[in-house]
Design a protein around this motif. Structure first.
Motif, mmCIF file in Angstrom:
data_model
loop_
_atom_site.group_PDB
_atom_site.id
_atom_site.type_symbol
_atom_site.label_atom_id
_atom_site.label_comp_id
_atom_site.label_asym_id
_atom_site.label_seq_id
_atom_site.Cartn_x
_atom_site.Cartn_y
_atom_site.Cartn_z
ATOM 1 N N PHE A 123 0.839 -1.192 0.000
ATOM 2 C CA PHE A 123 0.000 0.000 0.000
ATOM 3 C C PHE A 123 0.875 1.244 0.000
ATOM 4 O O PHE A 123 1.865 1.310 0.730
ATOM 5 N N ILE A 124 0.504 2.242 -0.827
ATOM 6 C CA ILE A 124 1.204 3.523 -0.890
ATOM 7 C C ILE A 124 0.158 4.625 -0.790
ATOM 8 O O ILE A 124 -0.824 4.614 -1.531
ATOM 9 N N ASN A 125 0.337 5.571 0.126
ATOM 10 C CA ASN A 125 -0.599 6.678 0.269
ATOM 11 C C ASN A 125 -0.179 7.801 -0.669
ATOM 12 O O ASN A 125 0.755 8.545 -0.390
ATOM 13 N N LEU A 126 -0.884 7.920 -1.803
ATOM 14 C CA LEU A 126 -0.595 8.949 -2.801
ATOM 15 C C LEU A 126 -1.623 10.079 -2.771
ATOM 16 O O LEU A 126 -1.632 10.922 -3.654
ATOM 17 N N TYR A 127 -2.478 10.089 -1.760
ATOM 18 C CA TYR A 127 -3.530 11.094 -1.699
ATOM 19 C C TYR A 127 -3.134 12.211 -0.736
ATOM 20 O O TYR A 127 -3.084 12.007 0.476
ATOM 21 N N PRO A 128 -2.860 13.418 -1.246
ATOM 22 C CA PRO A 128 -2.314 14.480 -0.404
ATOM 23 C C PRO A 128 -3.279 15.033 0.641
ATOM 24 O O PRO A 128 -2.841 15.622 1.627
ATOM 25 N N ASN A 129 -4.574 14.834 0.477
ATOM 26 C CA ASN A 129 -5.519 15.415 1.423
ATOM 27 C C ASN A 129 -5.794 14.538 2.638
ATOM 28 O O ASN A 129 -6.572 14.927 3.507
ATOM 29 N N VAL A 133 -3.879 7.247 6.567
ATOM 30 C CA VAL A 133 -4.931 6.349 6.112
ATOM 31 C C VAL A 133 -4.710 4.947 6.667
ATOM 32 O O VAL A 133 -3.610 4.579 7.054
ATOM 33 N N GLU A 134 -5.794 4.183 6.696
ATOM 34 C CA GLU A 134 -5.750 2.766 7.003
ATOM 35 C C GLU A 134 -6.389 2.043 5.827
ATOM 36 O O GLU A 134 -7.238 2.594 5.138
ATOM 37 N N PHE A 135 -5.974 0.818 5.608
ATOM 38 C CA PHE A 135 -6.340 0.099 4.393
ATOM 39 C C PHE A 135 -6.619 -1.337 4.796
ATOM 40 O O PHE A 135 -5.792 -1.944 5.476
ATOM 41 N N SER A 146 -2.220 3.476 9.541
ATOM 42 C CA SER A 146 -1.586 4.777 9.778
ATOM 43 C C SER A 146 -0.450 5.093 8.809
ATOM 44 O O SER A 146 0.692 5.285 9.224
ATOM 45 N N PHE A 147 -0.779 5.162 7.534
ATOM 46 C CA PHE A 147 0.217 5.536 6.542
ATOM 47 C C PHE A 147 0.049 6.987 6.157
ATOM 48 O O PHE A 147 -0.987 7.393 5.642
ATOM 49 N N ALA A 148 1.078 7.789 6.392
ATOM 50 C CA ALA A 148 1.070 9.198 6.037
ATOM 51 C C ALA A 148 1.241 9.351 4.527
ATOM 52 O O ALA A 148 1.717 8.437 3.846
ATOM 53 N N PHE A 149 0.873 10.499 4.018
ATOM 54 C CA PHE A 149 1.046 10.822 2.602
ATOM 55 C C PHE A 149 2.490 10.580 2.190
ATOM 56 O O PHE A 149 3.426 10.959 2.883
ATOM 57 N N LEU A 150 2.680 9.918 1.066
ATOM 58 C CA LEU A 150 3.956 9.567 0.438
ATOM 59 C C LEU A 150 4.694 8.424 1.131
ATOM 60 O O LEU A 150 5.813 8.104 0.756
ATOM 61 N N ASN A 151 4.079 7.763 2.106
ATOM 62 C CA ASN A 151 4.690 6.594 2.739
ATOM 63 C C ASN A 151 4.127 5.322 2.132
ATOM 64 O O ASN A 151 3.026 5.306 1.587
ATOM 65 N N PHE A 152 4.896 4.241 2.244
ATOM 66 C CA PHE A 152 4.489 2.975 1.658
ATOM 67 C C PHE A 152 4.863 1.832 2.575
ATOM 68 O O PHE A 152 5.777 1.932 3.385
ATOM 69 N N GLU A 160 -3.624 -15.717 -4.003
ATOM 70 C CA GLU A 160 -4.193 -15.104 -5.200
ATOM 71 C C GLU A 160 -5.711 -15.076 -5.099
ATOM 72 O O GLU A 160 -6.309 -15.882 -4.398
ATOM 73 N N GLY A 161 -6.325 -14.138 -5.804
ATOM 74 C CA GLY A 161 -7.775 -14.084 -5.849
ATOM 75 C C GLY A 161 -8.289 -12.660 -5.837
ATOM 76 O O GLY A 161 -7.532 -11.703 -5.736
ATOM 77 N N SER A 162 -9.591 -12.541 -5.926
ATOM 78 C CA SER A 162 -10.241 -11.238 -5.985
ATOM 79 C C SER A 162 -10.599 -10.764 -4.574
ATOM 80 O O SER A 162 -11.037 -11.556 -3.741
ATOM 81 N N ARG A 163 -10.399 -9.474 -4.320
ATOM 82 C CA ARG A 163 -10.728 -8.855 -3.044
ATOM 83 C C ARG A 163 -11.278 -7.469 -3.279
ATOM 84 O O ARG A 163 -11.013 -6.851 -4.296
ATOM 85 N N SER A 164 -11.978 -6.977 -2.278
ATOM 86 C CA SER A 164 -12.338 -5.566 -2.224
ATOM 87 C C SER A 164 -11.515 -4.946 -1.104
ATOM 88 O O SER A 164 -11.268 -5.588 -0.085
ATOM 89 N N PHE A 165 -11.080 -3.724 -1.316
ATOM 90 C CA PHE A 165 -10.284 -3.019 -0.317
ATOM 91 C C PHE A 165 -10.994 -1.733 0.069
ATOM 92 O O PHE A 165 -11.616 -1.079 -0.767
ATOM 93 N N THR A 166 -10.888 -1.367 1.326
ATOM 94 C CA THR A 166 -11.464 -0.117 1.808
ATOM 95 C C THR A 166 -10.347 0.740 2.390
ATOM 96 O O THR A 166 -9.492 0.243 3.136
ATOM 97 N N VAL A 167 -10.355 2.020 2.031
ATOM 98 C CA VAL A 167 -9.388 2.987 2.547
ATOM 99 C C VAL A 167 -10.131 3.879 3.540
ATOM 100 O O VAL A 167 -11.191 4.419 3.225
#
Length: 186
Positions: A123-129, A133-135, A146-152, A160-167
């Protein structure tokens, strides 16, 4: 002996305009990697581009620079000499809008598959606003906190398989976005 290769992927998270991404070598070779790459898209789609590895020039500098140019107006946004384009490396470059400035995030993609039916996810937080975030995944205990903007995060092996993710906005706990039916495969 066969020449060594470098593997690279580029993602545009720079909102104002499409971008061109090019590699420059000290031998005056210019190679466009991605032209007119729109916001929210990766080059190449679904994987990495494999390129011949360049060695350091006689001054000891890396022989490759990466330029990011605003498409259509030819404005140079980023000119960097990345240190992670070594032989046999995997790297992803993220061009991000940070307070109106283009920033290049360049984590090395160091990962190992632990089983034949495993995929890797990070996970990489690319959203500046969103300062933090938690994922989380709908299918298993996969989550990043708790990932700050620009952290990964580091890469995590998952089946393997299909998932849904919530931010989630970590400050309020409210859901910010949901990614439906993301297929994770090796």
């Amino acid at each position: 002996a066969p020449q060594q290769r470098t593997n690279l992927r580029v993602f545009n998270a720079y909102a104002p305009s499409p971008i061109d991404v090019r590699l420059n070598t000290f031998g005056d070779e210019v190679r466009y990697l991605a032209q007119r790459l729109p916001f929210g898209k990766a080059w190449p789609e679904g994987g990495y581009a494999s390129m011949l590895t360049r060695t350091a020039d006689s001054t000891g500098k890396d022989s490759i620079s990466v330029d990011v140019i605003s498409y259509g107006v030819d404005t140079l946004l980023i000119d960097e000499y990345p240190d992670n384009l070594a032989a046999n490396a995997f790297a992803s470059y993220y061009i991000v809008d940070s307070a109106g400035q283009a920033v290049l995030i360049k984590p090395s993609d160091d990962f190992e598959f632990t089983a034949p039916d495993q995929a890797v996810v990070r996970f990489i937080n690319l959203y500046p606003n969103l300062n933090s975030v938690e994922f989380e995944s709908s299918k298993d205990e996969l989550g990043f906190v708790s990932f700050a903007f620009l952290n990964f995060s580091v890469f995590t092996n998952v089946p393997e398989g299909s998932r849904s993710f919530t931010v989630y906005n970590a400050a309020t706990g409210s859901a910010f976005a949901t990614l439906e039916d993301v297929n994770l495969e090796r």
